[in-house]
Design a protein around this motif. Structure first.
Motif, mmCIF file in Angstrom:
data_model
loop_
_atom_site.group_PDB
_atom_site.id
_atom_site.type_symbol
_atom_site.label_atom_id
_atom_site.label_comp_id
_atom_site.label_asym_id
_atom_site.label_seq_id
_atom_site.Cartn_x
_atom_site.Cartn_y
_atom_site.Cartn_z
ATOM 1 N N SER A 53 20.000 2.324 -8.050
ATOM 2 C CA SER A 53 20.591 2.019 -9.392
ATOM 3 C C SER A 53 21.578 3.417 -9.818
ATOM 4 O O SER A 53 21.201 4.557 -9.650
ATOM 5 N N ILE A 54 22.809 3.128 -10.215
ATOM 6 C CA ILE A 54 23.934 4.102 -10.454
ATOM 7 C C ILE A 54 24.243 3.687 -11.853
ATOM 8 O O ILE A 54 24.936 2.642 -12.269
ATOM 9 N N ILE A 55 24.407 4.838 -12.606
ATOM 10 C CA ILE A 55 24.776 4.667 -14.201
ATOM 11 C C ILE A 55 25.927 5.640 -14.343
ATOM 12 O O ILE A 55 25.868 6.916 -14.096
ATOM 13 N N LEU A 56 27.335 5.268 -14.793
ATOM 14 C CA LEU A 56 28.179 6.159 -14.937
ATOM 15 C C LEU A 56 28.312 6.049 -16.571
ATOM 16 O O LEU A 56 28.460 5.292 -17.206
ATOM 17 N N ALA A 57 28.115 7.301 -17.131
ATOM 18 C CA ALA A 57 28.031 7.630 -18.343
ATOM 19 C C ALA A 57 29.280 8.326 -18.855
ATOM 20 O O ALA A 57 29.790 9.357 -18.569
ATOM 21 N N VAL A 58 30.038 7.454 -19.478
ATOM 22 C CA VAL A 58 31.360 7.809 -19.983
ATOM 23 C C VAL A 58 31.389 8.593 -21.364
ATOM 24 O O VAL A 58 31.136 7.929 -22.221
ATOM 25 N N VAL A 59 31.768 9.870 -21.423
ATOM 26 C CA VAL A 59 31.585 10.418 -22.515
ATOM 27 C C VAL A 59 32.972 10.336 -23.372
ATOM 28 O O VAL A 59 34.107 10.809 -22.933
ATOM 29 N N VAL A 60 32.752 9.645 -24.670
ATOM 30 C CA VAL A 60 34.146 9.549 -25.460
ATOM 31 C C VAL A 60 33.950 10.241 -26.558
ATOM 32 O O VAL A 60 32.664 10.834 -27.117
ATOM 33 N N SER A 61 34.882 10.636 -27.335
ATOM 34 C CA SER A 61 34.990 11.466 -28.546
ATOM 35 C C SER A 61 34.836 10.467 -29.757
ATOM 36 O O SER A 61 35.022 9.368 -29.532
ATOM 37 N N ASP A 62 34.552 11.224 -30.930
ATOM 38 C CA ASP A 62 34.693 10.360 -32.101
ATOM 39 C C ASP A 62 35.893 9.511 -32.531
ATOM 40 O O ASP A 62 35.778 8.370 -32.757
ATOM 41 N N GLU A 63 37.025 10.145 -32.083
ATOM 42 C CA GLU A 63 38.490 9.532 -32.135
ATOM 43 C C GLU A 63 38.377 8.213 -31.443
ATOM 44 O O GLU A 63 39.057 7.060 -31.769
ATOM 45 N N GLU A 64 37.944 8.537 -29.969
ATOM 46 C CA GLU A 64 38.168 7.182 -29.187
ATOM 47 C C GLU A 64 36.885 6.361 -29.711
ATOM 48 O O GLU A 64 37.380 4.913 -29.250
ATOM 49 N N ASP A 65 36.114 6.505 -30.273
ATOM 50 C CA ASP A 65 34.861 5.634 -30.756
ATOM 51 C C ASP A 65 35.457 4.644 -31.896
ATOM 52 O O ASP A 65 35.028 3.602 -31.920
ATOM 53 N N SER A 66 36.282 5.234 -32.755
ATOM 54 C CA SER A 66 36.898 4.690 -33.832
ATOM 55 C C SER A 66 38.218 4.160 -33.688
ATOM 56 O O SER A 66 38.659 3.490 -34.549
ATOM 57 N N ALA A 67 38.678 4.374 -32.395
ATOM 58 C CA ALA A 67 40.022 3.730 -32.134
ATOM 59 C C ALA A 67 40.149 1.838 -31.859
ATOM 60 O O ALA A 67 38.925 1.671 -31.956
ATOM 61 N N ASP A 68 41.072 1.547 -32.039
ATOM 62 C CA ASP A 68 41.238 -0.027 -31.785
ATOM 63 C C ASP A 68 40.877 -0.394 -30.413
ATOM 64 O O ASP A 68 41.083 0.199 -29.215
ATOM 65 N N GLY A 69 39.810 -1.227 -30.554
ATOM 66 C CA GLY A 69 39.265 -1.668 -28.931
ATOM 67 C C GLY A 69 38.422 -0.601 -28.541
ATOM 68 O O GLY A 69 37.751 -0.055 -29.080
ATOM 69 N N GLU A 70 38.116 -0.580 -27.286
ATOM 70 C CA GLU A 70 37.279 0.444 -26.528
ATOM 71 C C GLU A 70 38.069 1.607 -26.112
ATOM 72 O O GLU A 70 37.214 2.438 -25.527
ATOM 73 N N GLY A 71 39.256 1.737 -26.225
ATOM 74 C CA GLY A 71 40.114 3.171 -26.163
ATOM 75 C C GLY A 71 39.661 3.806 -24.642
ATOM 76 O O GLY A 71 39.838 3.030 -23.580
ATOM 77 N N GLY A 72 39.451 4.975 -24.796
ATOM 78 C CA GLY A 72 39.317 5.654 -23.182
ATOM 79 C C GLY A 72 38.223 4.908 -22.431
ATOM 80 O O GLY A 72 38.271 5.133 -21.347
ATOM 81 N N PHE A 73 37.310 4.387 -22.930
ATOM 82 C CA PHE A 73 36.103 3.876 -22.130
ATOM 83 C C PHE A 73 36.631 2.709 -21.468
ATOM 84 O O PHE A 73 36.464 2.805 -19.996
ATOM 85 N N ARG A 74 37.409 1.936 -21.844
ATOM 86 C CA ARG A 74 37.787 0.694 -21.113
ATOM 87 C C ARG A 74 38.863 1.178 -20.042
ATOM 88 O O ARG A 74 38.935 0.777 -18.779
ATOM 89 N N ASP A 75 39.994 2.149 -20.461
ATOM 90 C CA ASP A 75 40.798 2.607 -19.665
ATOM 91 C C ASP A 75 39.994 3.280 -18.368
ATOM 92 O O ASP A 75 40.256 3.209 -17.130
ATOM 93 N N THR A 76 39.123 4.137 -18.497
ATOM 94 C CA THR A 76 38.190 4.691 -17.485
ATOM 95 C C THR A 76 37.663 3.675 -16.612
ATOM 96 O O THR A 76 37.733 4.050 -15.358
ATOM 97 N N PHE A 77 37.172 2.652 -17.104
ATOM 98 C CA PHE A 77 36.481 1.327 -16.291
ATOM 99 C C PHE A 77 37.586 1.053 -15.523
ATOM 100 O O PHE A 77 37.402 0.669 -14.330
ATOM 101 N N LEU A 78 38.787 0.593 -16.039
ATOM 102 C CA LEU A 78 39.745 -0.052 -15.356
ATOM 103 C C LEU A 78 40.207 0.727 -14.030
ATOM 104 O O LEU A 78 40.885 0.362 -13.270
#
Length: 456
Positions: free
Chosen positions: A122-147
């Motif tokens: 079991s491997i968990i990648l915890a991507v730390v996002v800021s409040d700005e990224e959380d409120s951005a349109d779509g998934e912002g930095g989290f989706r970019d990190t995944f891709l």
């Protein structure tokens, strides 16, 4: 004493290894989890804080018993990371949201590859996002990190990773916020947690501690009848043992076999023969004793030199009261239940990792590197390459000139001294695996296959 079954002991323990990239603050996720566990569950029964070695804390929740282990993030601390991986059931990697440089990619892929090769399912990648990224349109930095990162993981054969968007939060009740990325609770980002289930995200809302409580397929450790192997985390003097010798408390995880009061074992490296005076549960803060401990358990063992070898454990000018001569740092310490076969030359199976940003060395006959095991670090030289199998096509090549990233290469290695190792086929747990490094860089991962020659 006879070996006992796990059913007669306390509940199993889930060991969670946590590592955080320097861009979010070293130990950020670990410190946040400790805070969250303390707030949600209980105060840690025992805790060790260290900057250069593994730090750890024992917790109990209504559903599970936990050990949180923190590994240093720097490259020079890879041996400590390997030592943590050897006893882990789950790996949590904390990384920042998308950055254009590849250094985060390499850091995460290297550690995920090591963990998966060492048997961590079991491997968990915890991507730390800021409040700005959380409120951005779509998934912002989290989706970019995944891709950006998911294809790199797939190239190294790492599948089934759980992706979690998280942020650092400080409840008002805790007063003044600490420095960024440190000593804060780790919370799921609610809105992101509900989206993108096709990516394998955790599709729920809540604390990261709740995610860990619900980790599927918690490993069942087997192999109680096999020779004892205990990876030691901490040692300290405590009380007196046989014939006035100082007793030592050893805290660690049973990787294989069973241990009970009165058992004899060897402390390796070396051959220090010890007698187990008592077996205690570290979750209970050294209070009380247990009849035994089985594979997968964390234990607090009170040991002293075996009566007939106290003199051998004491130098000629040492005082009469002696101790088991534990070495500083105990990074390489392990308890073995019996003397194992030693050899200076072993056959191993090696997979070279292709990590971005590296100028990889040629791994062939004469290559010198360091093999890191869960309980030992040994300098080694490749004697010859015997056979290589292409991972994709399974085409076999006899006597290749070099070990390549797309192949599983069987080779013989020579150590600087005769050593006792566990072969992968003979174990039921995570033993018999290693990480190969060169000039402080991870080169590859592999398994010990067999003894190649008797010691010269």
């Amino acid at each position: 004493g006879a070996c006992c079954t796990r059913e007669s002991g306390p509940p199993a323990v889930l060991s969670v290894l946590v590592a955080s990239h320097e861009d979010i603050g070293e130990n950020a996720i670990y410190q946040g989890l400790v805070r969250a566990c303390t707030a949600s569950w209980t105060e840690p029964c025992r805790r060790r804080v260290s900057s250069g070695e593994l730090a750890w804390a024992f917790f109990s929740s209504p559903k599970q018993r936990f050990v949180l282990v923190s590994a240093p993030e720097c490259r020079a601390a890879i041996p400590e990371f390997v030592r943590g991986v050897a006893q882990a059931d789950v790996l949590v990697l904390g990384i920042p949201a998308f950055v254009p440089e590849s250094r985060v990619d390499r850091w995460a892929v290297e550690r995920a590859a090591i963990a998966r090769s060492q048997g961590v399912g079991s491997i968990i990648l915890a991507v730390v996002v800021s409040d700005e990224e959380d409120s951005a349109d779509g998934e912002g930095g989290f989706r970019d990190t995944f891709l950006q990162l998911e294809p790199r993981l797939q190239d190294c054969g790492i599948a089934g990773v759980v992706w979690l968007p998280v942020r650092v939060t400080v409840p008002a009740a805790w007063g003044t916020p600490p420095s960024p990325g440190r000593d804060a609770a780790i919370e799921m980002v609610s809105r992101l947690g509900h989206g993108g289930s096709e990516l394998g995200w955790w599709n729920s809302v809540g604390l990261l501690t709740e995610v860990l409580e619900s980790v599927p397929d918690v490993p069942v450790w087997e192999g109680d009848q096999l020779p004892l192997r205990v990876l030691v985390l901490e040692s300290c003097e405590e009380g007196a043992g046989e014939e006035g010798a100082c007793a030592v408390s050893l805290v660690g995880r049973v990787l294989q076999g069973s241990v009970w009061e009165g058992a004899e074992c060897f402390l390796r490296p070396g051959r220090r023969r010890l007698l187990v005076l008592s077996v205690r549960d570290p979750h209970s803060g050294r209070q009380g004793s247990r009849s035994h401990a089985s594979a997968g358990d964390y234990v607090d063992l009170l040991v002293s030199p075996a009566p007939d070898c106290s003199a051998a454990n004491r130098s000629a000018d040492a005082p009469v009261v002696s101790r088991p001569r534990l070495f500083p740092g105990h990074q390489s310490a392990a308890l073995w239940g019996a003397s194992a076969e030693e050899s200076q030359v072993w056959v191993v199976q090696l997979r070279v990792l292709e990590l971005e940003g590296d100028d990889p060395p040629v791994v062939g006959a004469g290559f010198v590197g360091t093999l890191h095991f869960g309980s030992e670090t040994i300098a080694a030289e490749i004697v010859n390459l015997i056979m290589a199998n292409e991972i994709q096509t399974e085409v076999c090549h006899a006597f290749p000139e070099a070990a390549l990233p797309n192949m599983l290469t069987q080779c013989s290695v020579r150590f600087g001294r005769p050593v006792a190792l566990d072969t992968f086929e003979s174990t039921a747990g995570q033993l018999g695996r290693f990480v190969l490094c060169h000039a402080a860089r991870t080169v590859g991962v592999g398994k010990v296959v067999a003894v190649a020659a008797a010691p010269s």
